[in-house]
Design a protein around this motif. Structure first.
Motif, PDB file in Angstrom:
ATOM      1  N   GLU A  95      -4.754   9.685   1.013  1.00 22.58           N
ATOM      2  CA  GLU A  95      -4.713   8.398   0.322  1.00 22.58           C
ATOM      3  C   GLU A  95      -3.284   7.890   0.289  1.00 22.58           C
ATOM      4  N   TYR A  97      -0.898   4.442  -1.111  1.00 19.00           N
ATOM      5  CA  TYR A  97      -0.890   3.277  -2.004  1.00 19.00           C
ATOM      6  C   TYR A  97       0.483   2.635  -1.951  1.00 19.00           C
ATOM      7  N   ARG A 139      -4.458   0.080  -1.522  1.00 17.16           N
ATOM      8  CA  ARG A 139      -4.720   1.519  -1.537  1.00 17.16           C
ATOM      9  C   ARG A 139      -5.725   1.792  -0.417  1.00 17.16           C
TER      10      ARG A 139
END
Length: 192
Positions: A95, A97, A139
């Protein structure tokens, strides 16, 4: 016309400096080539499809994520580890962001440890193959599809590997031209 000793020494020193500079310049691409050919340094393989052979043996794959100093993104693996059968296609996600108010481009560098496993860890698809651009506040989940080559069990050193760590480090890079053009166009639209 003969050179005196001092001129000859200067010419030799300049020659040594040029030679050393050339070797330093060539060392990075040579090392990269060497790592890709041998798997040394944790460089992975790349394939277009999964393995055609899946073993009953399993291997643990750990995931790690870091950022270059000053890289404003948040970046982490979505799972810390998984156990896969050797030869089985695995899918993991990272992930990222962008907490800033402007787009940021990044490129991931990767490494596999232990180094003996690098040549047997094969990526089918990976976010690290291309640059990533995250918009302000964006994100994203970024996949990596991989398998561990069954030949690892027959390798003199690889057969003792029971855990592999896949590490990524994200570096900030210049925005691609199309992203810069879109920003410039957006700035003109906002001014009108």
């Amino acid at each position: 016309m003969a050179m005196d000793k001092q001129q000859k020494t200067v010419v030799q020193l300049v020659g040594v400096v040029v030679l050393m500079g050339g070797l330093a310049w060539a060392s990075v691409p040579f090392y990269d080539w060497f790592c890709r050919v041998t798997g040394f340094g944790g460089v992975t393989g790349v394939a277009e499809a999964g393995s055609d052979r899946i073993l009953d043996e399993t291997i643990k794959v750990r995931f790690d994520g870091s950022k270059e100093r000053g890289m404003p993104w948040e970046f982490k693996p979505m799972q810390r580890e998984m156990e896969v059968r050797i030869g089985e296609t695995g899918l993991a996600f990272y992930e990222a962001y962008n907490p800033t108010d402007h787009p940021i481009a990044g490129q991931a560098a990767y490494n596999v440890t232990p180094y003996e496993a690098g040549g047997f860890f094969t990526k089918i698809d990976c976010f690290c193959f291309t640059e990533q651009v995250l918009q302000p506040g964006e994100r994203v989940e970024m996949p990596v599809t991989f398998y561990v080559d069954p030949e690892i069990v027959d390798d003199r050193e690889g057969q003792y590997v029971h855990q592999i760590t896949l590490s990524y480090t994200f570096y900030e890079i210049d925005l691609p031209e199309e992203a810069q053009a879109a920003l410039a166009q957006d700035g003109k639209t906002n001014l009108n």
